[in-house]
Enzyme design. Structure first.
Site, PDB file in Angstrom:
ATOM      1  N   GLY A  90       0.780  -1.228   0.000  1.00 43.15           N
ATOM      2  CA  GLY A  90       0.000   0.000   0.000  1.00 43.15           C
ATOM      3  C   GLY A  90       0.816   1.285   0.000  1.00 43.15           C
ATOM      4  NE  ARG A 137     -13.910 -13.354 -11.798  1.00 46.89           N
ATOM      5  CZ  ARG A 137     -12.893 -12.929 -11.042  1.00 46.89           C
ATOM      6  NH1 ARG A 137     -12.925 -11.722 -10.518  1.00 46.89           N
ATOM      7  NH2 ARG A 137     -11.875 -13.707 -10.800  1.00 46.89           N
ATOM      8  CG  LEU A 148     -12.055  -5.447 -10.540  1.00 45.48           C
ATOM      9  CD1 LEU A 148     -11.925  -3.927 -10.539  1.00 45.48           C
ATOM     10  CD2 LEU A 148     -12.989  -5.907  -9.423  1.00 45.48           C
ATOM     11  CG  ASN A 175      -4.142  -0.183 -12.846  1.00 44.82           C
ATOM     12  OD1 ASN A 175      -3.992  -0.520 -11.664  1.00 44.82           O
ATOM     13  ND2 ASN A 175      -3.407  -0.701 -13.822  1.00 44.82           N
ATOM     14  CG  HIS A 215       1.276  -0.899 -15.811  1.00 42.25           C
ATOM     15  ND1 HIS A 215       1.056  -2.198 -15.410  1.00 42.25           N
ATOM     16  CD2 HIS A 215       2.306  -0.938 -16.696  1.00 42.25           C
ATOM     17  CE1 HIS A 215       1.908  -2.998 -16.040  1.00 42.25           C
ATOM     18  NE2 HIS A 215       2.677  -2.256 -16.820  1.00 42.25           N
ATOM     19  CD  GLU A 245     -14.916  -3.175 -21.474  1.00 46.62           C
ATOM     20  OE1 GLU A 245     -15.977  -2.703 -21.055  1.00 46.62           O
ATOM     21  OE2 GLU A 245     -14.120  -2.518 -22.166  1.00 46.62           O
ATOM     22  CG  ASP A 272      -1.896  -2.939 -17.728  1.00 51.62           C
ATOM     23  OD1 ASP A 272      -2.427  -2.482 -16.706  1.00 51.62           O
ATOM     24  OD2 ASP A 272      -1.057  -3.858 -17.696  1.00 51.62           O
ATOM     25  CB  ALA A 291       7.120   7.508 -11.953  1.00 51.00           C
ATOM     26  CD  GLU A 292       4.537   2.486  -9.139  1.00 52.52           C
ATOM     27  OE1 GLU A 292       3.577   2.118  -8.448  1.00 52.52           O
ATOM     28  OE2 GLU A 292       5.482   1.739  -9.442  1.00 52.52           O
TER      29      GLU A 292
HETATM   30  C1  GRF Z   1       2.889  -0.737  -7.709  1.00 53.67           C
HETATM   31  O1  GRF Z   1       4.101  -0.966  -8.372  1.00 53.67           O
HETATM   32  C2  GRF Z   1       1.819  -0.418  -8.723  1.00 53.67           C
HETATM   33  O2  GRF Z   1       2.307   0.272  -9.838  1.00 53.67           O
HETATM   34  C3  GRF Z   1       1.360  -1.782  -9.150  1.00 53.67           C
HETATM   35  O3  GRF Z   1       1.414  -2.541  -7.955  1.00 53.67           O
HETATM   36  C4  GRF Z   1       2.357  -1.994  -7.047  1.00 53.67           C
HETATM   37  C5  GRF Z   1       1.659  -1.730  -5.754  1.00 53.67           C
HETATM   38  O4  GRF Z   1       2.513  -1.341  -4.714  1.00 53.67           O
HETATM   39  N1  GRF Z   1       0.100  -1.717  -9.827  1.00 53.67           N
HETATM   40  P1  GRF Z   1       1.934  -0.768  -3.362  1.00 53.67           P
HETATM   41  O5  GRF Z   1       1.029  -1.817  -2.743  1.00 53.67           O
HETATM   42  O6  GRF Z   1       1.200   0.504  -3.657  1.00 53.67           O
HETATM   43  O7  GRF Z   1       3.132  -0.522  -2.482  1.00 53.67           O
END
Ligand code: GRF
Length: 213
Positions: free
Chosen positions: A14, A68, A96, A110, A112, A150, A153, A182-183
Site C-alpha cells: 500500500g 465471481r 475485475l 489504475n 501501472h 475491459e 492496461d 513516478a508512481e
Molecule cells: C505498484 O508498483 C503499482 O504500480 C502496481 O502494484 C504496485 C503496488 O505497490 N500496480 P503498493 O502496494 O502501492 O506498495
C-alpha cells in the site's frame, strides 16, 4: 457532495495508498475524499495504513465467495453504501470482470509501473514488469495512470512520467526508483485531476478550500 468520494483497491504493502493519504493530508487533493479501502487479501499492510488514516478498510478476498458474481456483488454493495464516485486500483491483484468494469466508464483508474504500451498487459505485474524492462535493455521506463476498461492496461492514458534506468539496476532497485520518482507523484495528481473533473461536471458542487476541508 463537495468532493469526489474515492475507493482505493489494494492487495499488498500500500505505498501508493500512502502517497494518496499523505497528499490528502497535505491539502494537495482538494477535490477528493478517501472514503473506502478494499483489499483482496487479509492482513496486508495497506489495511493498517488505511486504519491509521481513519479510512474505513475491509478485506474482501475472492476465495471467500462461491462465484465471481457474488464477490463483485459484495464489492458493488460497499461502493453503493459509501456513494463512491471514483475507484482507484493501487496494486490490486484481483481481476475485475468486464461486466463490473463496464458499470463504471471513466470511473476506474489504475497505476501501472511502466510507460504503456511497453511492458504491460496480462502477466505484467509486480517485479515482472521491471525484469522485462531490464531484459529488453530500455534506458527509460516509468509509470502510467490510465482508465480501466475491459482490456488489461488498455484504457485511455491519463498521466505518464519517465524514469531513467541506471547501470547495474536490478528489478528491485528499478522498482524502487519508479515508485519514488513516478508512481507516488503521479497517482495523487491523477486522482485530484479526475476528482476535479467529476466535481466540475456537477454545477451544484462547492469545493471546500484547504482551510475548511
Ligand atoms: C505498484 O508498483 C503499482 O504500480 C502496481 O502494484 C504496485 C503496488 O505497490 N500496480 P503498493 O502496494 O502501492 O506498495
Amino acid at each position: 457532495m463537495d468532493k469526489a468520494k474515492i475507493a482505493v483497491f489494494v492487495s499488498g504493502g500500500g505505498t501508493n495508498l500512502q502517497a494518496l493519504i499523505d497528499s490528502a493530508a497535505a491539502g494537495q487533493m482538494p477535490h477528493a475524499r478517501l472514503s473506502l479501502v478494499i483489499s483482496s487479501k487479509e492482513g496486508v499492510y495497506a489495511l493498517e495504513r488505511a486504519k491509521a488514516a481513519g479510512i474505513p478498510a475491509y478485506a474482501v478476498p475472492r476465495k471467500t465467495f462461491d462465484s465471481r458474481e457474488a464477490y463483485e456483488k459484495e464489492i458493488l454493495k460497499m461502493l453503493d453504501q459509501e456513494e463512491i464516485d471514483l475507484i482507484v486500483l493501487a496494486g490490486f491483484l484481483s481481476v475485475l470482470s468486464a461486466d463490473f468494469v463496464s458499470k463504471f466508464p471513466d470511473r476506474i483508474i489504475n497505476i501501472h509501473p511502466s510507460l504503456i504500451p511497453s511492458f504491460c498487459g496480462d502477466g505484467f505485474y509486480g517485479l515482472k514488469v521491471h525484469e522485462e524492462a531490464l531484459r529488453y535493455g530500455v534506458k527509460v521506463t516509468g509509470a502510467t495512470v490510465h482508465f480501466v476498461n475491459e482490456v488489461t492496461d488498455g484504457g485511455r492514458i491519463i498521466l505518464q512520467k519517465a524514469v531513467s534506468v541506471e547501470d547495474g539496476d536490478t528489478p528491485e532497485t528499478l522498482q524502487k526508483r519508479v515508485m519514488e520518482q513516478a508512481e507516488w507523484v503521479l497517482l495523487p495528481r491523477a486522482v485530484e485531476q479526475i476528482s476535479k473533473e467529476i466535481c466540475d461536471s456537477n454545477p451544484d458542487i462547492k469545493v471546500h478550500s484547504y482551510s475548511n476541508s
